[in-house]
Design a protein around this motif. Sequence first.
Motif, PDB file in Angstrom:
ATOM      1  N   VAL A  36      15.862 -23.561  21.347  1.00 50.98           N
ATOM      2  CA  VAL A  36      16.947 -22.557  21.944  1.00 50.98           C
ATOM      3  C   VAL A  36      16.894 -22.633  23.423  1.00 50.98           C
ATOM      4  N   LEU A  37      15.724 -22.564  24.024  1.00 51.73           N
ATOM      5  CA  LEU A  37      15.238 -22.638  25.471  1.00 51.73           C
ATOM      6  C   LEU A  37      15.888 -24.064  25.859  1.00 51.73           C
ATOM      7  N   GLY A  38      15.559 -25.075  25.408  1.00 53.79           N
ATOM      8  CA  GLY A  38      16.178 -26.439  25.766  1.00 53.79           C
ATOM      9  C   GLY A  38      17.566 -26.634  25.518  1.00 53.79           C
ATOM     10  N   CYS A  39      18.226 -26.060  24.591  1.00 50.78           N
ATOM     11  CA  CYS A  39      19.565 -26.144  24.506  1.00 50.78           C
ATOM     12  C   CYS A  39      20.184 -25.225  25.917  1.00 50.78           C
ATOM     13  N   TRP A  40      19.833 -24.175  26.088  1.00 51.70           N
ATOM     14  CA  TRP A  40      20.214 -23.398  27.282  1.00 51.70           C
ATOM     15  C   TRP A  40      20.296 -24.388  28.592  1.00 51.70           C
ATOM     16  N   ALA A  59      23.918 -21.247  19.427  1.00 55.63           N
ATOM     17  CA  ALA A  59      24.472 -22.322  18.218  1.00 55.63           C
ATOM     18  C   ALA A  59      23.188 -22.711  17.723  1.00 55.63           C
ATOM     19  N   MET A  60      21.990 -22.961  18.378  1.00 58.37           N
ATOM     20  CA  MET A  60      21.018 -23.526  17.971  1.00 58.37           C
ATOM     21  C   MET A  60      20.034 -22.343  17.401  1.00 58.37           C
ATOM     22  N   ALA A  61      20.152 -20.994  17.900  1.00 59.07           N
ATOM     23  CA  ALA A  61      19.480 -20.089  17.427  1.00 59.07           C
ATOM     24  C   ALA A  61      19.773 -19.588  15.816  1.00 59.07           C
ATOM     25  N   ALA A  81      12.343 -29.164  18.630  1.00 67.30           N
ATOM     26  CA  ALA A  81      11.835 -28.806  19.881  1.00 67.30           C
ATOM     27  C   ALA A  81      11.969 -29.996  21.025  1.00 67.30           C
ATOM     28  N   ALA A  82      11.361 -30.970  20.545  1.00 65.25           N
ATOM     29  CA  ALA A  82      10.929 -32.085  21.630  1.00 65.25           C
ATOM     30  C   ALA A  82      12.264 -32.879  21.789  1.00 65.25           C
ATOM     31  N   SER A  83      13.344 -33.086  21.112  1.00 62.79           N
ATOM     32  CA  SER A  83      14.597 -33.474  21.430  1.00 62.79           C
ATOM     33  C   SER A  83      15.097 -32.721  22.052  1.00 62.79           C
ATOM     34  N   SER A  86      13.222 -32.589  25.776  1.00 61.63           N
ATOM     35  CA  SER A  86      13.119 -34.029  26.327  1.00 61.63           C
ATOM     36  C   SER A  86      14.607 -33.952  26.998  1.00 61.63           C
ATOM     37  N   GLY A  87      15.387 -33.820  26.247  1.00 58.84           N
ATOM     38  CA  GLY A  87      17.104 -34.271  26.703  1.00 58.84           C
ATOM     39  C   GLY A  87      17.429 -33.175  27.822  1.00 58.84           C
ATOM     40  N   ALA A  88      16.898 -31.835  27.702  1.00 59.67           N
ATOM     41  CA  ALA A  88      17.145 -31.016  28.779  1.00 59.67           C
ATOM     42  C   ALA A  88      16.328 -31.553  30.161  1.00 59.67           C
ATOM     43  N   LEU A  89      15.164 -31.758  30.049  1.00 59.20           N
ATOM     44  CA  LEU A  89      14.494 -32.326  31.153  1.00 59.20           C
ATOM     45  C   LEU A  89      15.027 -33.687  31.956  1.00 59.20           C
ATOM     46  N   ALA A  90      15.320 -34.521  31.019  1.00 63.91           N
ATOM     47  CA  ALA A  90      15.932 -35.735  31.413  1.00 63.91           C
ATOM     48  C   ALA A  90      17.398 -35.572  32.255  1.00 63.91           C
ATOM     49  N   LEU A  91      18.127 -34.715  31.538  1.00 57.60           N
ATOM     50  CA  LEU A  91      19.439 -34.332  32.249  1.00 57.60           C
ATOM     51  C   LEU A  91      19.208 -33.584  33.606  1.00 57.60           C
TER      52      LEU A  91
END
Length: 295
Positions: A36-40, A59-61, A81-83, A86-91
């Motif tokens: 959820v944090l990553g989607c934020w 939406a994720m929650a 969670a990893a997806s 990692s996607g959030a960090l890359a962006l």
Amino acid sequence: TTANHPLQSLLGWCCLPLGVEPWIRLPSILSGALAVLGCWWIGRAVAPSTSLAAWCAGAMAIMPAAVNAGSEARGYGRMIAASSLSGALALQAMRHGGTGRWIAMAIVLALGVWAHFVTALVGVGQALLGLTTLRDPRRRPQAWRLLLAVGCAGVLAMALWSPAMPDLIVSRDQFTARRGDEPTLAGTQGMLLLWQLVGMTPLPLHKAGVDRGLAMLTGLLPAVLLVVGLAAVARRRELRHGLAVIGLGLPAAILIAWIAGSWLYARFLLFVAPATALLLGVAAQRLVQGNPGAP
């Protein structure tokens, strides 16, 4: 075997002093919160407002497929969670820079692969994006950094998997569809994948005694929202780029399984859940506010 969800086995073993149930599920529950944090963060990276971030995280929650994975004592919660992270960090790294973000992205992705090796397709999708981005001279430095981070994640993942590598080599024939009765996306698993792509999973309802047909109907409204989200994303470059970072692993996984003659369960592709959350979040914001990028 030692090749089956090794990170979950390790984390579950660490939780055993607290008891078996529900503590053995604690790693998955915490992974759900991290997803959820990553989607934020994904929402913040692709739009200037916090509104889209809130819709994506929400939406994720409440996404049934993610909630179900976050309550099981298996590795799929870590995969999602990893997806997401990692996607959030890359962006964030591509938008704001920072070596620390790239390092964190590589570590998170490697841990996701350790949780379930199919998570490697997240990195494959990101690498494909990096390769296509090399054509743009303005974004070429970011593309090289993305490719380097994915490569480092691969090296670290191989190191983490090295104790189980002999077991993987011995059991490699299990990954090939030879008997003809393995699960493929051409049948039931394909239908489950379609519902999973809209964030739903009919399995808990079916196990509770609900007719499978009725259970599948629960995905109709999210499917409509997904189409609305895709239409909105197609018109904004930032949203398209964000979707590519977290979603390109899906077509890569299907193509690789087809070429390699392997087999797939729909839940192996749960790593695409953050992409679903982004699309649903964009659709929800568009329907409520009329502009997916509005503050």
